[in-house]
Scaffold this motif. Structure first.
Motif, PDB file in Angstrom:
ATOM      1  N   ALA A 125       1.101  -1.012   0.178  1.00 28.27           N
ATOM      2  CA  ALA A 125       0.245   0.100  -0.013  1.00 28.27           C
ATOM      3  C   ALA A 125       0.983   1.276   0.424  1.00 28.27           C
ATOM      4  O   ALA A 125       2.311   1.305   0.511  1.00 28.27           O
ATOM      5  CB  ALA A 125      -0.816   0.411   1.376  1.00 28.27           C
ATOM      6  N   TRP A 126       0.461   2.422  -0.629  1.00 32.00           N
ATOM      7  CA  TRP A 126       0.775   3.934  -0.260  1.00 32.00           C
ATOM      8  C   TRP A 126       0.090   4.666  -0.240  1.00 32.00           C
ATOM      9  O   TRP A 126      -1.384   4.600   0.079  1.00 32.00           O
ATOM     10  CB  TRP A 126       1.686   3.802  -1.886  1.00 32.00           C
ATOM     11  CG  TRP A 126       1.239   4.222  -2.857  1.00 32.00           C
ATOM     12  CD1 TRP A 126      -0.038   4.851  -3.589  1.00 32.00           C
ATOM     13  CD2 TRP A 126       0.137   2.732  -3.333  1.00 32.00           C
ATOM     14  NE1 TRP A 126      -0.749   4.214  -4.498  1.00 32.00           N
ATOM     15  CE2 TRP A 126      -0.676   3.101  -4.303  1.00 32.00           C
ATOM     16  CE3 TRP A 126       0.684   1.599  -3.194  1.00 32.00           C
ATOM     17  CZ2 TRP A 126      -1.674   1.989  -5.060  1.00 32.00           C
ATOM     18  CZ3 TRP A 126      -0.388   0.382  -4.560  1.00 32.00           C
ATOM     19  CH2 TRP A 126      -1.214   0.812  -5.135  1.00 32.00           C
ATOM     20  N   GLY A 127       0.471   5.611   0.646  1.00 25.73           N
ATOM     21  CA  GLY A 127       0.114   7.307   0.854  1.00 25.73           C
ATOM     22  C   GLY A 127      -1.009   6.913   2.261  1.00 25.73           C
ATOM     23  O   GLY A 127      -0.217   5.970   2.807  1.00 25.73           O
TER      24      GLY A 127
ATOM     25  N   VAL B 226      -2.813  -5.921  -1.934  1.00 24.47           N
ATOM     26  CA  VAL B 226      -2.489  -4.705  -2.690  1.00 24.47           C
ATOM     27  C   VAL B 226      -4.002  -4.102  -2.233  1.00 24.47           C
ATOM     28  O   VAL B 226      -4.781  -3.914  -2.877  1.00 24.47           O
ATOM     29  CB  VAL B 226      -1.614  -4.835  -4.541  1.00 24.47           C
ATOM     30  CG1 VAL B 226      -1.740  -3.393  -4.209  1.00 24.47           C
ATOM     31  CG2 VAL B 226      -1.314  -5.220  -4.632  1.00 24.47           C
ATOM     32  N   VAL B 227      -3.456  -2.635  -1.137  1.00 28.20           N
ATOM     33  CA  VAL B 227      -4.470  -2.039  -1.155  1.00 28.20           C
ATOM     34  C   VAL B 227      -3.846  -0.092  -1.875  1.00 28.20           C
ATOM     35  O   VAL B 227      -3.144   0.291  -1.264  1.00 28.20           O
ATOM     36  CB  VAL B 227      -4.501  -1.811   0.425  1.00 28.20           C
ATOM     37  CG1 VAL B 227      -5.575  -0.942   0.879  1.00 28.20           C
ATOM     38  CG2 VAL B 227      -4.827  -2.777   1.014  1.00 28.20           C
ATOM     39  N   HIS B 228      -5.531   0.110  -2.287  1.00 30.64           N
ATOM     40  CA  HIS B 228      -5.409   1.677  -2.436  1.00 30.64           C
ATOM     41  C   HIS B 228      -6.444   2.048  -2.711  1.00 30.64           C
ATOM     42  O   HIS B 228      -7.753   1.653  -3.359  1.00 30.64           O
ATOM     43  CB  HIS B 228      -4.450   1.967  -3.920  1.00 30.64           C
ATOM     44  CG  HIS B 228      -5.460   1.157  -5.063  1.00 30.64           C
ATOM     45  ND1 HIS B 228      -6.184   1.576  -5.877  1.00 30.64           N
ATOM     46  CD2 HIS B 228      -4.728   0.486  -6.178  1.00 30.64           C
ATOM     47  CE1 HIS B 228      -6.274   1.008  -6.748  1.00 30.64           C
ATOM     48  NE2 HIS B 228      -5.841  -0.002  -7.162  1.00 30.64           N
ATOM     49  N   GLU B 229      -6.708   3.659  -2.114  1.00 29.66           N
ATOM     50  CA  GLU B 229      -8.083   4.228  -2.604  1.00 29.66           C
ATOM     51  C   GLU B 229      -8.464   4.434  -3.554  1.00 29.66           C
ATOM     52  O   GLU B 229      -9.404   4.529  -3.543  1.00 29.66           O
ATOM     53  CB  GLU B 229      -7.791   5.402  -1.207  1.00 29.66           C
ATOM     54  CG  GLU B 229      -6.815   6.960  -1.883  1.00 29.66           C
ATOM     55  CD  GLU B 229      -6.824   8.040  -0.947  1.00 29.66           C
ATOM     56  OE1 GLU B 229      -7.541   8.771  -1.603  1.00 29.66           O
ATOM     57  OE2 GLU B 229      -6.513   7.670   0.053  1.00 29.66           O
ATOM     58  N   ALA B 230      -7.408   4.368  -5.098  1.00 32.42           N
ATOM     59  CA  ALA B 230      -8.195   4.989  -6.390  1.00 32.42           C
ATOM     60  C   ALA B 230      -9.058   3.802  -7.018  1.00 32.42           C
ATOM     61  O   ALA B 230      -9.096   2.659  -6.129  1.00 32.42           O
ATOM     62  CB  ALA B 230      -6.909   5.011  -7.719  1.00 32.42           C
TER      63      ALA B 230
ATOM     64  N   LEU C 146      -1.390   3.447   4.012  1.00 31.29           N
ATOM     65  CA  LEU C 146      -0.782   2.833   4.580  1.00 31.29           C
ATOM     66  C   LEU C 146      -1.544   2.596   5.692  1.00 31.29           C
ATOM     67  O   LEU C 146      -0.890   1.340   6.845  1.00 31.29           O
ATOM     68  CB  LEU C 146       0.467   3.630   4.628  1.00 31.29           C
ATOM     69  CG  LEU C 146       1.344   2.527   3.941  1.00 31.29           C
ATOM     70  CD1 LEU C 146       2.774   3.447   3.203  1.00 31.29           C
ATOM     71  CD2 LEU C 146       1.641   1.081   4.056  1.00 31.29           C
ATOM     72  N   LYS C 147      -2.298   3.428   6.593  1.00 29.88           N
ATOM     73  CA  LYS C 147      -2.556   4.231   8.045  1.00 29.88           C
ATOM     74  C   LYS C 147      -3.467   3.235   8.344  1.00 29.88           C
ATOM     75  O   LYS C 147      -3.008   2.642   8.816  1.00 29.88           O
ATOM     76  CB  LYS C 147      -3.222   4.994   7.999  1.00 29.88           C
ATOM     77  CG  LYS C 147      -3.626   5.344   8.976  1.00 29.88           C
ATOM     78  CD  LYS C 147      -4.724   6.791   9.182  1.00 29.88           C
ATOM     79  CE  LYS C 147      -4.977   7.634  10.366  1.00 29.88           C
ATOM     80  NZ  LYS C 147      -5.720   8.551  11.203  1.00 29.88           N
ATOM     81  N   GLU C 148      -4.237   2.485   7.885  1.00 31.99           N
ATOM     82  CA  GLU C 148      -5.347   0.902   7.547  1.00 31.99           C
ATOM     83  C   GLU C 148      -4.698   0.319   7.792  1.00 31.99           C
ATOM     84  O   GLU C 148      -5.742  -0.744   7.880  1.00 31.99           O
ATOM     85  CB  GLU C 148      -6.531   1.874   6.880  1.00 31.99           C
ATOM     86  CG  GLU C 148      -7.971   2.810   6.893  1.00 31.99           C
ATOM     87  CD  GLU C 148      -7.080   4.188   7.061  1.00 31.99           C
ATOM     88  OE1 GLU C 148      -7.230   4.762   7.749  1.00 31.99           O
ATOM     89  OE2 GLU C 148      -6.088   4.016   5.802  1.00 31.99           O
ATOM     90  N   THR C 149      -3.408  -0.025   6.246  1.00 27.83           N
ATOM     91  CA  THR C 149      -3.433  -1.552   5.861  1.00 27.83           C
ATOM     92  C   THR C 149      -2.131  -1.956   7.318  1.00 27.83           C
ATOM     93  O   THR C 149      -1.700  -3.367   7.751  1.00 27.83           O
ATOM     94  CB  THR C 149      -1.858  -0.978   5.314  1.00 27.83           C
ATOM     95  OG1 THR C 149      -3.398  -0.754   3.832  1.00 27.83           O
ATOM     96  CG2 THR C 149      -1.866  -2.953   4.394  1.00 27.83           C
TER      97      THR C 149
END
Length: 327
Positions: free
Chosen positions: A209-211, A259-263, A214-217
């Motif tokens: 994860a990025w940006g 993989v985690v992203h908010e997009a 990452l807090k929630e990850t």
């Protein structure tokens, strides 16, 4: 040493480079007198003068083009776009000029500039203020895309971006601008670009994860630890070019990945990461790589914003689905 927030780390990095390198200039909408909408440039014009920290008209295409001209003539411009949602008028400048200048001139000219933009959701902003379209820019040859996720990484990566001989899009996740504090020495030491960071060691599953995500990850990884599952967390930091080697190195231990992203999901950078894992490390996998992402919709207004953004429960559900897949 005083602990500072991410936005203060950005200010600290800009001030350091303005102080140490006379070629550095900073400009954008409201960044001078007002110090920027998030105060990332607060106090810089007072210290360095309006000749080096400049307010511009509301004209993103102009800001992007001026930065290219400055960079081609030996300056090190750092141009801010107030929100990523306002960045789309600059695509012509970025894709057709900034990213091609070195190639077009056969190396006679380079384009050492930084475009800064606060990005992402989570602050209850109106329309066009919460976009996460980083994948659009990772598709542009000649452009680096960098996303910090902590005060220390914001400081070190921004220094590296300003010093880089080629154009860098530096996306600052505004949801975590003031979410945490960290002691960051103002020593001028840059962090390496094009290199992922291993934020947490683990042996059971790899989380990428990025940006702000990452807090929630990281919170999900801690919750798993209480259940006896140890997750390794990787922050790519530089999204383009991607350090796939660190991710593959982690998969050699864990053999499973989320993989985690908010997009939005479709065409997001998670798809590229999965494609590269399949191409270079398919034999390592005990389960398909799973994505936890935003939805394929326009980012909603604040009442539904938290539903759109991946939260700890959604991330944990994706992790458990991957762990339960039969090897």
């Amino acid at each position: 040493m005083t602990a500072i927030t991410m936005v203060e780390a950005v200010t600290q990095a800009l001030a350091h480079e303005l102080r140490e390198d006379n070629r550095v200039v900073v400009f954008g909408q409201d960044i001078g007198v007002n110090g920027g909408v998030f105060r990332a440039t607060d106090g810089l014009q007072a210290e360095f003068g309006s000749g080096r920290v400049m307010d511009t008209p509301l004209a993103e295409n102009m800001i992007a083009g001026i930065a290219i001209g400055m960079a081609a003539q030996g300056l090190r411009p750092v141009a801010e776009f107030q929100f990523m949602g306002f960045i789309y008028p600059v695509i012509d400048q970025v894709l057709n000029h900034a990213g091609r200048l070195r190639n077009r001139t056969r190396g006679r000219l380079s384009c050492p500039l930084v475009y800064r933009a606060p990005y992402g959701g989570g602050i209850h902003a109106p329309e066009h203020h919460s976009e996460s379209t980083e994948a659009l820019f990772t598709h542009m040859p000649g452009l680096r895309v960098v996303v910090p996720s902590s005060p220390a990484r914001a400081y070190g990566l921004l220094l590296a971006a300003i010093r880089d001989p080629d154009p860098v899009l530096f996306l600052e996740p505004k949801r975590i601008y003031r979410a945490a504090r960290q002691e960051v020495p103002d020593n001028g030491e840059a962090l390496p670009l094009d290199q992922a960071f291993r934020l947490r060691e683990g042996s059971d599953i790899t989380l990428v994860a990025w940006g702000a995500a990452l807090k929630e990850t990281l919170a999900a990884a801690e919750a798993l630890s209480a259940e006896g599952v140890e997750a390794e967390v990787i922050d790519p930091a530089t999204l383009k070019p991607l350090d796939i080697h660190t991710i593959i190195d982690s998969l050699e231990k864990t053999r499973r990945c989320v993989v985690v992203h908010e997009a939005a999901r479709f065409g997001g950078l998670g798809a590229e990461i999965i494609a590269q894992v399949n191409e270079y490390a398919f034999d390592l996998l005990d389960a398909p790589v799973y994505r936890v992402t935003g939805y394929d919709t326009v980012m909603p207004y604040y009442r539904l914003e938290n539903h759109y953004l991946p939260d700890v429960d959604r991330i944990l559900a994706g992790i458990r689905r991957t762990l339960e897949y039969p090897a």
